[in-house]
Design a protein around this motif. Structure first.
Motif, short mmCIF file in Angstrom:
data_model
loop_
_atom_site.label_atom_id
_atom_site.label_comp_id
_atom_site.label_asym_id
_atom_site.label_seq_id
_atom_site.Cartn_x
_atom_site.Cartn_y
_atom_site.Cartn_z
N MET A 128 11.64 10.17 -0.83
CA MET A 128 10.44 10.80 -1.31
C MET A 128 9.24 9.98 -0.82
SD MET A 128 9.59 11.93 -5.12
CE MET A 128 8.96 10.63 -6.09
N LYS A 129 8.35 10.63 -0.09
CA LYS A 129 7.16 9.96 0.42
C LYS A 129 6.02 10.10 -0.57
CE LYS A 129 7.35 9.83 5.36
NZ LYS A 129 6.68 10.18 6.58
N ARG A 130 5.27 9.00 -0.70
CA ARG A 130 4.08 9.02 -1.55
C ARG A 130 2.84 9.09 -0.68
NH1 ARG A 130 3.58 4.42 -6.07
NH2 ARG A 130 1.38 4.83 -5.80
N LYS A 131 1.96 9.96 -1.02
CA LYS A 131 0.70 10.06 -0.29
C LYS A 131 -0.32 9.11 -0.90
CE LYS A 131 0.67 14.72 1.53
NZ LYS A 131 -0.07 15.97 1.57
N LEU A 132 -1.12 8.53 -0.05
CA LEU A 132 -2.21 7.68 -0.53
C LEU A 132 -3.39 8.56 -0.90
CD1 LEU A 132 -2.25 4.65 1.91
CD2 LEU A 132 -1.60 4.66 -0.47
N SER A 133 -3.91 8.32 -2.07
CA SER A 133 -5.08 9.08 -2.49
C SER A 133 -6.32 8.50 -1.80
CB SER A 133 -5.25 8.99 -4.00
OG SER A 133 -5.61 7.68 -4.38
N PRO A 134 -7.38 9.28 -1.67
CA PRO A 134 -8.61 8.75 -1.08
C PRO A 134 -9.14 7.53 -1.84
CG PRO A 134 -8.72 11.14 -1.19
CD PRO A 134 -7.48 10.71 -1.93
N LYS A 135 -8.98 7.55 -3.16
CA LYS A 135 -9.44 6.43 -3.96
C LYS A 135 -8.63 5.17 -3.65
CE LYS A 135 -10.48 5.19 -8.74
NZ LYS A 135 -10.43 5.61 -10.13
N GLY A 136 -7.32 5.32 -3.54
CA GLY A 136 -6.46 4.20 -3.21
C GLY A 136 -6.73 3.67 -1.81
N LEU A 137 -7.00 4.57 -0.89
CA LEU A 137 -7.34 4.17 0.47
C LEU A 137 -8.66 3.41 0.50
CD1 LEU A 137 -5.76 4.65 3.03
CD2 LEU A 137 -7.23 6.60 3.51
N ALA A 138 -9.64 3.85 -0.29
CA ALA A 138 -10.94 3.19 -0.35
C ALA A 138 -10.78 1.77 -0.92
CB ALA A 138 -11.91 4.01 -1.19
N TRP A 139 -9.99 1.63 -1.98
CA TRP A 139 -9.77 0.30 -2.56
C TRP A 139 -9.06 -0.62 -1.58
CZ3 TRP A 139 -12.27 -2.15 -5.99
CH2 TRP A 139 -12.87 -1.48 -7.05
N GLY A 140 -8.13 -0.07 -0.83
CA GLY A 140 -7.44 -0.86 0.19
C GLY A 140 -8.42 -1.36 1.24
N GLY A 141 -9.35 -0.51 1.63
CA GLY A 141 -10.38 -0.91 2.59
C GLY A 141 -11.29 -1.98 2.04
N VAL A 142 -11.66 -1.85 0.78
CA VAL A 142 -12.52 -2.86 0.14
C VAL A 142 -11.81 -4.21 0.08
CG1 VAL A 142 -13.57 -3.52 -2.06
CG2 VAL A 142 -13.89 -1.21 -1.17
N ILE A 143 -10.55 -4.19 -0.30
CA ILE A 143 -9.79 -5.43 -0.38
C ILE A 143 -9.63 -6.06 1.00
CG2 ILE A 143 -7.48 -6.36 -0.87
CD1 ILE A 143 -7.39 -4.37 -3.24
N LEU A 144 -9.37 -5.24 2.00
CA LEU A 144 -9.23 -5.74 3.37
C LEU A 144 -10.54 -6.34 3.87
CD1 LEU A 144 -7.21 -5.96 5.67
CD2 LEU A 144 -8.05 -3.76 6.50
N LEU A 145 -11.66 -5.69 3.59
CA LEU A 145 -12.96 -6.23 3.99
C LEU A 145 -13.29 -7.54 3.27
CD1 LEU A 145 -15.20 -3.04 4.26
CD2 LEU A 145 -14.56 -4.60 6.09
N ALA A 146 -12.97 -7.60 1.99
CA ALA A 146 -13.24 -8.83 1.23
C ALA A 146 -12.39 -9.98 1.76
CB ALA A 146 -12.96 -8.60 -0.25
#
Length: 78
Positions: A1-19
């Motif tokens: 079963m594949k889980r899709k990343l939500s836009p909110k989860g993707l945004a938080w991932g980007g913020v964490i990566l930038l930080a």
């Protein structure tokens, strides 16, 4: 079963990566500029704090607080 990343989860991932990237860049700049040398030498630290004049005690208190939170700041110098 594949889980899709939500836009909110993707945004938080980007913020964490930038930080994390910003912290790495800041660490590299701090080492190259010699900012960390202040934290390794007692006389250099005293000179650094003295440059702030009447605000020196507040700078020292801020350094003490940072030393508790940031593990790589040695406590024996402060």
């Amino acid at each position: 079963m594949k889980r899709k990343l939500s836009p909110k989860g993707l945004a938080w991932g980007g913020v964490i990566l930038l930080a994390a990237g910003a912290l790495v860049v800041l660490a590299v700049v701090a080492v190259r500029q010699g900012w960390l040398a202040v934290l390794l030498d007692k006389d250099a630290l005293q000179g650094f704090v003295a440059r702030f004049g009447v605000w020196g005690p507040l700078v020292f208190i801020a350094l003490q607080m940072a030393q508790v939170v940031v593990s790589f700041i040695p406590g024996n110098v402060t």
